[in-house]
Design a protein around this motif. Structure first.
Motif, PDB file in Angstrom:
ATOM      1  N   GLY A  66      61.839 -53.260  33.906  1.00 19.58           N
ATOM      2  CA  GLY A  66      60.571 -53.836  33.454  1.00 19.58           C
ATOM      3  C   GLY A  66      59.588 -54.087  34.579  1.00 19.58           C
ATOM      4  N   LEU A  67      58.581 -54.824  34.250  1.00 20.95           N
ATOM      5  CA  LEU A  67      57.520 -55.158  35.193  1.00 20.95           C
ATOM      6  C   LEU A  67      58.055 -55.899  36.417  1.00 20.95           C
ATOM      7  CD1 LEU A  67      54.467 -55.268  35.824  1.00 20.95           C
ATOM      8  CD2 LEU A  67      54.347 -57.366  34.480  1.00 20.95           C
ATOM      9  N   GLN A  68      59.167 -56.623  36.228  1.00 22.06           N
ATOM     10  CA  GLN A  68      59.669 -57.384  37.390  1.00 22.06           C
ATOM     11  C   GLN A  68      59.974 -56.455  38.558  1.00 22.06           C
ATOM     12  OE1 GLN A  68      61.864 -56.851  34.830  1.00 22.06           O
ATOM     13  NE2 GLN A  68      63.988 -57.118  35.409  1.00 22.06           N
ATOM     14  N   MET A  69      60.347 -55.211  38.230  1.00 22.16           N
ATOM     15  CA  MET A  69      60.652 -54.259  39.298  1.00 22.16           C
ATOM     16  C   MET A  69      59.384 -53.917  40.097  1.00 22.16           C
ATOM     17  SD  MET A  69      63.657 -53.839  39.442  1.00 22.16           S
ATOM     18  CE  MET A  69      65.031 -54.416  38.589  1.00 22.16           C
ATOM     19  N   GLY A  70      58.321 -53.651  39.378  1.00 25.56           N
ATOM     20  CA  GLY A  70      57.057 -53.348  40.038  1.00 25.56           C
ATOM     21  C   GLY A  70      56.559 -54.536  40.850  1.00 25.56           C
TER      22      GLY A  70
END
Ligand code: ARG
Length: 588
Positions: free
Chosen positions: A164-168
């Motif tokens: 998810g966005l947490q990776m980015g």
């Protein structure tokens, strides 16, 4: 072994037939007047209509046919047509000896073992575990063990949230701190280092910082979304970073789960499903299931009988990015390909129910699963604080799992140290084992779908319907058995014989319910039924213990029988807490 109620029903069927009535009326239930008898049959009332006779006449006939039955000590027809059944002491002890001699305590394995996958835990990489993940882990682990004990092939998958966005966000924050890292150089073609450019402590701090920044800074968030997208499109440097993040997080997560006595067979994540997405989406388009709507690719899944709006299942956003739904669908494709499960069970917060309705319908509609593969959503409720609101830290943040476990362990340690003098080390060791029972039992004793209040004081109490109470009971039994051994007693080879008092009989009757309770808990995926059972069983044991001098029993045969009864009680309790996912210490 057949369930005791089945044996009794069989006997009643014979009697109904002998008396000239259809055996279908022979159903037996637990008595609602336990002071009079243990079981009862109300079939004469229903049979009366078919045979145009007074129910009491039918009941009398059946009672007559039961003369000489070895199962009952006494049978009685009572107006208007009840049949009261008092179980025979020998039949009861024979049944217990049967359980004693069976390593499965009389619980038969499933006739047709299934392959069942359980999707539970569901932690998000680099984000701290919170109490919601605790519930998923505790309930899922218990369901896994219950199904496994029933003889099914069960595969537990942690299904990491790693896409998810947490990776980015992590990548962008890392880039702003260490812009010179190779991973950010788009032209770099070589190998990336083995060593991660951060530690777990850094990683844990990076995510919340990035997350906070993104809430205030729209450009920052935009960059993180872009990075997430590029990661998903396969940008090499980001993929390599993802590997590092995963490695570090998984090592840490494994440690956390081990503390909870939770173990996964598979450590797969959302990212593992990505390779399956392009093909899956193409097929859905080719077969006419997926169509464009407002720039997004969707599958309609509305059904006529819907009472509330079920939105279309979105596969790809207008920028081509995949979603949580897409990942879950592709994971189903992967699971079908690699494991061919008969069933997939998702143990997830019930607030995600609509998501799973969409995923399940879409998977079925588009033929991602076999027709007879079942998809089940086991949604659990929220764990609330004493104020009845979702659990928060003192400063209002999301409660992290480790804090909560620390709270429990500290309270437990205090109570253990108050109970008897012991070394600090021993107290800590015991507090850890008992503390886990407090947390798990506190959770599992509620029906999973319901919200419950996390009450440290109550959960750690050694009295009442709690984990520590169950463990105290087991430890009490262990210490009696030890004492018997130490004073030269040996019950080995001795059978369990007829009960000598009412509380002994009550304990015996509770023990006979074991296989039936396990079967129900397995069929309904309901660990709380096992909790309710062991609470009853522990109460029955403690009553017996308080009313009977076990070691002081005069007659050696009866004394040894009682010792064996204790052994059986301990084994049943231990089998139950094992499927609940905790264990008992030697001493407390
Ligand atoms: N990671 C998700 C969350 O924290 C839970 C994953 C549940 N499993 C699934 N297959 N979607 O909310």
């Amino acid at each position: 072994m057949k369930k005791i109620l089945e044996l009794i029903t069989k006997e009643m069927e014979k009697a109904f037939q002998t008396a000239g009535y259809d055996e279908k009326y022979a159903g037996v239930t637990l008595s609602n007047r336990p002071d009079l008898c243990e079981y009862q049959c109300n079939g004469a009332m229903a049979a009366a209509k078919e045979y145009h006779k007074a129910p009491i006449m039918i009941a009398d006939g059946v009672v007559e046919a039961l003369a000489g039955s070895e199962l009952f000590e006494e049978v009685q027809a009572v107006k208007p047509g009840f049949i009261n059944l008092k179980i025979s002491a020998d039949f009861l002890s024979d049944y217990l000896n049967g359980m004693y001699g069976d390593s499965r305590l009389g619980y038969e394995k499933a006739g047709q073992p299934k392959t069942i996958m359980i999707d539970y835990g569901g932690p998000n990489v680099a984000k701290p575990l919170h109490v919601g993940h605790l519930r998923s882990a505790i309930i899922g682990e218990s369901i896994k063990r219950i199904l496994r004990f029933a003889g099914h092939k069960v595969i537990g998958d942690v299904h990491l949230g790693d896409w998810g966005l947490q990776m980015g966000l992590i990548m962008m924050e890392l880039k702003s701190r260490k812009p010179d890292l190779l991973y950010f150089d788009e032209d770099y073609q070589g190998e990336y280092p083995e060593e991660a450019p951060f530690t777990i402590a850094e990683l844990e701090e990076i995510y919340p910082t990035a997350s906070a920044k993104s809430k205030e800074d729209a450009d920052y968030k935009e960059a993180a979304m872009q990075a997430t997208f590029e990661l998903q499109q396969g940008r090499k440097g980001y993929q390599a970073l993802l590997k590092h993040i995963l490695n570090i997080s998984v090592t840490d997560l494994k440690k956390n789960y081990a503390n909870l006595n939770v173990e996964f067979d598979l450590w797969k994540g959302e990212s593992d499903a990505q390779p399956y997405i392009p093909d899956m989406v193409q097929k859905m388009k080719d077969q006419g299931y997926a169509h464009m709507s407002d720039g997004a690719l969707v599958v309609d899944i509305k059904e006529e009988t819907d009472t509330k709006e079920v939105p279309p299942c979105m596969l790809l956003k207008s920028d081509g990015a995949s979603l949580y739904t897409t990942t879950d669908l592709a994971t189903i494709v992967e699971r079908m390909k690699l494991y061919q499960p008969d069933e997939i069970i998702y143990v997830v917060d019930k607030r995600q129910e609509m998501h799973f309705v969409q995923v399940f319908r879409c998977a079925r509609k588009c033929g991602l699963i076999n027709e007879d593969t079942k998809l089940k959503f086991l949604g659990f409720g929220t764990m609330n604080g004493k104020d009845g609101k979702p659990f928060k830290t003192r400063d209002g943040g999301v409660m992290r799992l480790e804090y909560l476990l620390t709270d429990i362990n500290e309270e437990m340690l205090k109570k253990i140290q108050e109970s008897r003098p012991m070394s600090e080390e021993e107290a800590k060791e015991i507090a850890k084992v008992v503390g886990l029972s407090a947390v798990k039992y506190g959770d599992l004793s509620n029906q999973a779908s319901k919200d419950y209040i996390f009450d440290v004081e109550r959960f750690t109490s050694s009295e009442g319907n709690t984990g520590p109470y169950i463990l105290y009971t087991i430890v009490r039994i262990k210490s009696i058995l030890k004492k018997y051994e130490e004073t030269g007693g040996c019950a080995e080879g001795f059978p369990i014989t007829a009960y000598g008092n009412e509380s002994e009989k009550a304990l015996m009757l509770e023990l006979t319910r074991f296989n039936s309770v396990m079967e129900t808990a397995c069929g309904e995926l309901a660990p709380h039924k096992i909790c309710a059972y062991i609470y009853d069983l522990a109460n029955a044991f403690n009553k017996f213990y308080h009313e009977t001098s076990i070691l002081g029993t005069e007659d050696p045969a009866q004394r040894n029988s009682r010792i064996q009864l204790l052994v059986l009680t301990r084994r049943v309790l231990e089998a139950c807490i094992d499927v609940l996912g905790f264990e008992a210490p030697e001493r407390m």
